[in-house]
Motif scaffolding. Structure first.
Motif, PDB file in Angstrom:
ATOM      1  N   TYR A 292     -22.633 -80.997   6.702  1.00  0.00           N
ATOM      2  CA  TYR A 292     -22.463 -80.104   5.361  1.00  0.00           C
ATOM      3  C   TYR A 292     -21.540 -79.037   5.515  1.00  0.00           C
ATOM      4  CZ  TYR A 292     -24.245 -77.316   2.295  1.00  0.00           C
ATOM      5  OH  TYR A 292     -24.633 -76.202   0.869  1.00  0.00           O
TER       6      TYR A 292
ATOM      7  N   LYS B  87     -18.335 -80.862   4.956  1.00  0.00           N
ATOM      8  CA  LYS B  87     -17.941 -81.197   3.090  1.00  0.00           C
ATOM      9  C   LYS B  87     -17.652 -80.202   2.349  1.00  0.00           C
ATOM     10  CE  LYS B  87     -21.233 -84.296   2.686  1.00  0.00           C
ATOM     11  NZ  LYS B  87     -21.919 -85.189   2.345  1.00  0.00           N
ATOM     12  N   GLN B  88     -18.126 -79.116   2.765  1.00  0.00           N
ATOM     13  CA  GLN B  88     -17.939 -77.964   1.762  1.00  0.00           C
ATOM     14  C   GLN B  88     -16.785 -77.189   2.146  1.00  0.00           C
ATOM     15  OE1 GLN B  88     -19.878 -76.876  -0.642  1.00  0.00           O
ATOM     16  NE2 GLN B  88     -21.201 -79.216   0.174  1.00  0.00           N
ATOM     17  N   ASP B  89     -16.918 -77.013   3.477  1.00  0.00           N
ATOM     18  CA  ASP B  89     -15.212 -76.294   3.479  1.00  0.00           C
ATOM     19  C   ASP B  89     -14.856 -76.426   4.910  1.00  0.00           C
ATOM     20  OD1 ASP B  89     -13.170 -74.467   3.954  1.00  0.00           O
ATOM     21  OD2 ASP B  89     -14.688 -72.312   3.327  1.00  0.00           O
TER      22      ASP B  89
END
Length: 89
Positions: free
Chosen positions: A69, A72-74
């Protein structure tokens, strides 16, 4: 007990934004990593403890999902986190 409230506060203060930051992905991943290290040492001494082996696998899966997660975000936040925790992909 190996994980008391003082140890949790210490982990959250080190990896979270502040000592009360218990919900961020970084602090949760750090807590899971601490628990995984403890269970790994326990299983080295008790290799037939299948219940602990199952809970270790579940914790590793939770940590992996949270790491995915964050990646995927940063991606830079992910790289900083795995470098800080000493994890490898």
């Amino acid at each position: 007990m190996y994980l008391d409230s003082e140890k949790k506060k210490e982990i959250f203060a080190k990896y979270g934004a502040n000592p009360e930051d218990t919900g961020s992905a970084e602090s949760q991943i750090a807590l899971f990593s601490y628990r995984i290290d403890h269970l790994t040492e326990h299983l080295k001494q008790n290799p037939k403890d299948y219940a602990t082996a199952r809970s270790l696998k579940m914790l590793v899966g939770k940590r992996r999902r949270l790491l995915d997660y964050v990646a995927k975000q940063d991606i830079q936040r992910y790289r900083d986190l795995i470098a800080k925790l000493g994890l490898r992909r």
